[in-house]
Motif scaffolding. Sequence first.
Motif, PDB file in Angstrom:
ATOM      1  N   THR A 167       0.847  -1.194   0.000  1.00 18.84           N
ATOM      2  CA  THR A 167       0.000   0.000   0.000  1.00 18.84           C
ATOM      3  C   THR A 167       0.883   1.245   0.000  1.00 18.84           C
ATOM      4  O   THR A 167       1.056   1.906   1.026  1.00 18.84           O
ATOM      5  N   ASN A 168       1.456   1.522  -1.155  1.00 20.41           N
ATOM      6  CA  ASN A 168       2.242   2.732  -1.380  1.00 20.41           C
ATOM      7  C   ASN A 168       3.314   2.946  -0.311  1.00 20.41           C
ATOM      8  O   ASN A 168       3.255   3.907   0.467  1.00 20.41           O
ATOM      9  N   PRO A 169       4.323   2.055  -0.232  1.00 18.97           N
ATOM     10  CA  PRO A 169       5.392   2.261   0.760  1.00 18.97           C
ATOM     11  C   PRO A 169       6.183   3.537   0.519  1.00 18.97           C
ATOM     12  O   PRO A 169       6.832   4.055   1.433  1.00 18.97           O
ATOM     13  N   ALA A 170       6.131   4.070  -0.717  1.00 21.54           N
ATOM     14  CA  ALA A 170       6.873   5.297  -0.993  1.00 21.54           C
ATOM     15  C   ALA A 170       6.368   6.452  -0.125  1.00 21.54           C
ATOM     16  O   ALA A 170       7.132   7.345   0.249  1.00 21.54           O
ATOM     17  N   ARG A 171       5.071   6.419   0.233  1.00 18.11           N
ATOM     18  CA  ARG A 171       4.521   7.480   1.089  1.00 18.11           C
ATOM     19  C   ARG A 171       5.176   7.448   2.460  1.00 18.11           C
ATOM     20  O   ARG A 171       5.467   8.490   3.058  1.00 18.11           O
ATOM     21  N   LEU A 172       5.424   6.231   2.982  1.00 15.58           N
ATOM     22  CA  LEU A 172       6.104   6.116   4.268  1.00 15.58           C
ATOM     23  C   LEU A 172       7.573   6.501   4.141  1.00 15.58           C
ATOM     24  O   LEU A 172       8.152   7.098   5.052  1.00 15.58           O
ATOM     25  N   ALA A 173       8.184   6.174   3.013  1.00 15.39           N
ATOM     26  CA  ALA A 173       9.610   6.462   2.827  1.00 15.39           C
ATOM     27  C   ALA A 173       9.869   7.963   2.772  1.00 15.39           C
ATOM     28  O   ALA A 173      10.997   8.415   3.045  1.00 15.39           O
ATOM     29  N   ARG A 174       8.850   8.772   2.430  1.00 17.76           N
ATOM     30  CA  ARG A 174       9.040  10.224   2.353  1.00 17.76           C
ATOM     31  C   ARG A 174       8.927  10.923   3.704  1.00 17.76           C
ATOM     32  O   ARG A 174       9.161  12.129   3.815  1.00 17.76           O
ATOM     33  N   LEU A 175       8.568  10.181   4.756  1.00 15.25           N
ATOM     34  CA  LEU A 175       8.464  10.788   6.074  1.00 15.25           C
ATOM     35  C   LEU A 175       9.839  11.264   6.543  1.00 15.25           C
ATOM     36  O   LEU A 175      10.859  10.609   6.274  1.00 15.25           O
ATOM     37  N   PRO A 176       9.897  12.379   7.268  1.00 14.96           N
ATOM     38  CA  PRO A 176      11.200  12.944   7.658  1.00 14.96           C
ATOM     39  C   PRO A 176      12.067  11.983   8.472  1.00 14.96           C
ATOM     40  O   PRO A 176      13.293  11.983   8.323  1.00 14.96           O
ATOM     41  N   GLY A 177      11.457  11.196   9.351  1.00 11.95           N
ATOM     42  CA  GLY A 177      12.262  10.329  10.213  1.00 11.95           C
ATOM     43  C   GLY A 177      12.590   8.977   9.619  1.00 11.95           C
ATOM     44  O   GLY A 177      13.210   8.138  10.284  1.00 11.95           O
ATOM     45  N   GLY A 191       9.826   7.531  15.873  1.00 12.14           N
ATOM     46  CA  GLY A 191       9.645   7.131  14.486  1.00 12.14           C
ATOM     47  C   GLY A 191       8.399   6.291  14.290  1.00 12.14           C
ATOM     48  O   GLY A 191       7.669   6.460  13.302  1.00 12.14           O
ATOM     49  N   ALA A 192       8.134   5.362  15.233  1.00 16.41           N
ATOM     50  CA  ALA A 192       6.931   4.530  15.142  1.00 16.41           C
ATOM     51  C   ALA A 192       5.669   5.383  15.230  1.00 16.41           C
ATOM     52  O   ALA A 192       4.695   5.153  14.497  1.00 16.41           O
ATOM     53  N   GLU A 193       5.678   6.381  16.097  1.00 19.77           N
ATOM     54  CA  GLU A 193       4.514   7.259  16.236  1.00 19.77           C
ATOM     55  C   GLU A 193       4.291   8.068  14.965  1.00 19.77           C
ATOM     56  O   GLU A 193       3.149   8.285  14.532  1.00 19.77           O
ATOM     57  N   GLU A 194       5.363   8.512  14.336  1.00 22.46           N
ATOM     58  CA  GLU A 194       5.256   9.262  13.081  1.00 22.46           C
ATOM     59  C   GLU A 194       4.620   8.402  11.992  1.00 22.46           C
ATOM     60  O   GLU A 194       3.739   8.856  11.242  1.00 22.46           O
ATOM     61  N   ALA A 210       0.874   8.702  10.048  1.00 21.04           N
ATOM     62  CA  ALA A 210       0.785   8.735   8.589  1.00 21.04           C
ATOM     63  C   ALA A 210      -0.198   7.691   8.065  1.00 21.04           C
ATOM     64  O   ALA A 210      -0.916   7.931   7.083  1.00 21.04           O
ATOM     65  N   LEU A 211      -0.250   6.547   8.702  1.00 27.86           N
ATOM     66  CA  LEU A 211      -1.178   5.492   8.271  1.00 27.86           C
ATOM     67  C   LEU A 211      -2.614   5.831   8.613  1.00 27.86           C
ATOM     68  O   LEU A 211      -3.539   5.430   7.901  1.00 27.86           O
ATOM     69  N   GLY A 212      -2.827   6.544   9.727  1.00 29.75           N
ATOM     70  CA  GLY A 212      -4.180   6.918  10.108  1.00 29.75           C
ATOM     71  C   GLY A 212      -4.839   5.879  10.991  1.00 29.75           C
ATOM     72  O   GLY A 212      -4.451   4.702  11.000  1.00 29.75           O
ATOM     73  N   PRO A 213      -5.878   6.296  11.743  1.00 33.76           N
ATOM     74  CA  PRO A 213      -6.527   5.387  12.699  1.00 33.76           C
ATOM     75  C   PRO A 213      -7.311   4.252  12.042  1.00 33.76           C
ATOM     76  O   PRO A 213      -7.551   3.224  12.662  1.00 33.76           O
ATOM     77  N   GLY A 214      -7.712   4.422  10.799  1.00 35.99           N
ATOM     78  CA  GLY A 214      -8.504   3.379  10.148  1.00 35.99           C
ATOM     79  C   GLY A 214      -7.682   2.315   9.461  1.00 35.99           C
ATOM     80  O   GLY A 214      -8.232   1.396   8.849  1.00 35.99           O
ATOM     81  N   SER A 215      -6.370   2.398   9.558  1.00 40.74           N
ATOM     82  CA  SER A 215      -5.509   1.435   8.864  1.00 40.74           C
ATOM     83  C   SER A 215      -5.587   0.058   9.524  1.00 40.74           C
ATOM     84  O   SER A 215      -5.705  -0.058  10.743  1.00 40.74           O
ATOM     85  N   GLY A 216      -5.501  -0.959   8.713  1.00 38.72           N
ATOM     86  CA  GLY A 216      -5.457  -2.323   9.239  1.00 38.72           C
ATOM     87  C   GLY A 216      -4.057  -2.773   9.565  1.00 38.72           C
ATOM     88  O   GLY A 216      -3.843  -3.951   9.897  1.00 38.72           O
ATOM     89  N   LEU A 217      -3.096  -1.845   9.481  1.00 38.41           N
ATOM     90  CA  LEU A 217      -1.705  -2.172   9.770  1.00 38.41           C
ATOM     91  C   LEU A 217      -1.311  -1.666  11.154  1.00 38.41           C
ATOM     92  O   LEU A 217      -1.746  -0.589  11.578  1.00 38.41           O
ATOM     93  N   ALA A 218      -0.494  -2.453  11.849  1.00 38.17           N
ATOM     94  CA  ALA A 218       0.008  -2.084  13.166  1.00 38.17           C
ATOM     95  C   ALA A 218       1.457  -1.654  13.043  1.00 38.17           C
ATOM     96  O   ALA A 218       2.184  -2.109  12.150  1.00 38.17           O
ATOM     97  N   VAL A 219       1.889  -0.783  13.946  1.00 34.48           N
ATOM     98  CA  VAL A 219       3.262  -0.271  13.950  1.00 34.48           C
ATOM     99  C   VAL A 219       3.877  -0.566  15.310  1.00 34.48           C
ATOM    100  O   VAL A 219       3.276  -0.281  16.350  1.00 34.48           O
ATOM    101  N   GLN A 220       5.069  -1.150  15.301  1.00 38.82           N
ATOM    102  CA  GLN A 220       5.764  -1.415  16.557  1.00 38.82           C
ATOM    103  C   GLN A 220       7.268  -1.343  16.334  1.00 38.82           C
ATOM    104  O   GLN A 220       7.770  -1.627  15.235  1.00 38.82           O
TER     105      GLN A 220
END
Length: 838
Positions: A534-544, A675-678, A682-692
């Motif tokens: 799901t568009n990993p390039a969007r995550l790669a553009r994050l500052p951190g 970095g995980a919080e950032e 970016a993914l948003g509260p409705g995402s089905g993906l978890a970050v840890q």
Amino acid sequence: MPVPNILHLFRVRLRARLAQECFALAGIAIGVALLFASQVASSSLQGSVRQLTRGIAGTATLQLLARAPQGFAQGTLAEVRGIPGVRVAAPLLEASANMRGPRGSAAVDLVGADASLSRLGGELVRHAALAPFGGIGAVVLPAPLARAVGAGRFGQEVAFQLDGRTGELPLYAQLTSRQIGPLTSSPVAIAPLFSVQELTGLPGRVSRILIEPAPGRARQVHAALARLAPADASVEPIDYDETLFTKAATASRQATLLFSVISALVGFLFAFNAMLFTVPQRRSLIAGLRRDGYGRATVVAVLLSDALALALAASALGLLLGEQLSIHVLHSDPAFLSLAFTLGSPQVIDLRTIALALAGGMLATLVAVFGPLLDVLARDPFAMQDPRRGAGARWAGRRRAVAGLACLLGATAILLRAPDAAAPAATLLIGALLLELPIALSLALALAERLARILTSIVPHVVTMELRAAPGRAVAIASTGAIAVFGGVAIQGAHDDLLAGLDAAARELNAASDVWVDPRGSFNLLDTAAFAPTNPARLARLPGVQAVRPYRSGFLDYGDRRVLVIGVPAQATPLLPAGQLVQGDARLASARVRGGGWLVLSRAIAQEHHLRIGQALTLPTAKPTRLRIAALSTNVGWAPGAIVMNAGDYARAWASDAVSAYSVALAPGVDPAAGAEEIRRALGPGSGLAVQTAAQRVRAQSRLSGLALASLAQIATAILIAAALAMAAAMGATIWQRRPRMAKLKLDGLPRSQLWHTVLLECALLVGLGCLLGAGFGLYGQQLADRALASSVGFPVAHSIPLAGLESIAVVLVAAVAMLALPGYLAASVPAALALQD
């Protein structure tokens, strides 16, 4: 003697020695309970897989099984149904999911089916009424599962999170235990095939086709299926999952087998100690019967009636106690195995388990009751000679020493030459321990006598005198503690070493990433649920964020193993978990795997298939792929074994660009939590993906490892508790019977305090000696268990000498002395006048 007379004689004797017989009954019951509970814990998980398979498949005997999570084309179903001899063919689409309701969430196996599944007659779908909800897309749940997430009303929406997406289905029905029996514990959700295809994003795909051939046509149908099967599917028997699970549960079975041996010996020694108190009465009974003219056959019949009555009563009590132990203490925990297999948590008790426990109780009772059999066979029944006296006893002691040394050498040979045979080696070690313990006790008493000459107290003299007066009972009591501490040290030590090894493997597997992004749900702890990028390039553009790399992993059925295949990003550093490599050069292997066309294989798999480094093998993936072996590793924490390759080779082998997780490398200086919080924002509260973060992921995997191995710690604790109770009870009964001798000592001028000190010193001497010897042998047993886990199963094991031995000694010693303190004080308070009674 007629049978009614034998029974009448038994009732009379029972009333006369009720307390001793109750003690014996309790001892045998505890042994049966330990043996029964261990067997139930071992068989329940295997039984769970079997029940669930039959609950869905019913009368099907064959299946066409997909080799990839995306399944194979549903159009194959029509071709299968067209094969002559196929009676029923039912399609399934299965996916692991996280089910959410108003009260919580649960990991489930989501099964999509159509009405043809009901024709197979499986219990789980027999009452599910698949046809009515086929057009409305509803879900059927076992009642306990529905209650756990708060889905109780017809039509209530239930959410399913899988593959990075979320969907909802209304509840159609709840299946109760009256409808599906023990299958209510199965974490399975059944929905129409088209609904599951829509939720998973796999339209027109199925995971498997269940097939029931017509009578006598199984071979022809199997051959036709083999010709028809597409490249991304294989033909397997319906119990294929059971075969795979059996291999995966090897380590658990070995631990349970070892525990069964130890618990059976602890229980037997408890029973033996208890029966020692009834031996004098039985010898008097034998002498009386022989004096009255009864022959050996009658005496044996009388003893046999004793044994049968005691064994039946004790075994029945032991089964009831063992059932409670298996539920509340030694219960089965699927833990890691539930990530690859659909497992319930039923308590599966079969006739074999009951028969084994009953046989153990009967054997212990017969050995204990027929202890005086030498008196029956003696020509002169009144000649009660002590076989321990004289030169014969010294010669017997030498033979025991030689036999014990032979057992120890045999265990050492197994450790060096066949380390996977842990149970026979443990049995030999226990044999050596029991054979050498009387010698150690004799040496300890000799040392105590030397010290008694130096000390001015009479207490050591009394203790050595009492122990030499009944050496058999002293050895039995010390043996109970020795066996228990042996088991506690060996099992707890192996538990700690294995847990440390699994923690190290988890840290190495997560070392190449700062943050992980993967589908939500406890079912996906190993990142085996694939999802569309799901568009990993969007995550790669994050500052951190410095880089976002695709990580792929999943399960592959290779032979009779469901192995974990890990596709590491080629840019990852480190690429391989170097600490898990057991053969091959880590630097060369990393270069080869990074370049593609090479893999790292678990040594256990390589040994099973006679593979070596540099050799090529073809993986039965969706697109069969040939790769070469760069190095051999441990199983990286997954019992059936693991394969590590780069993510590009994984994508080609499975013919899919789907990923299992994003491995995120943060920019230098960025805190992982920040970095995980950032990324989370970016993914948003409705995402089905978890970050840890990597550290959070390691802790989660370590917690699950702890749950998977919790039964080993429970086993060690249960053995120590049983031993402390057994030793305290045996010594307490012995001391209480010695009250007349204590009264005589008091009449001779010994004060109550010194009598009490003799009780405590005797207890400390027997328990301490047994525990010390048991701890020494237990450390050896720990090495056996470690070698077995590392060699035959391939687990990462951190070899160590922990403090478990000292802890076990302290637990048993303190508990036994504490439990004996008050009874010993009361016994020491016996009035001196008791010595004057006739």
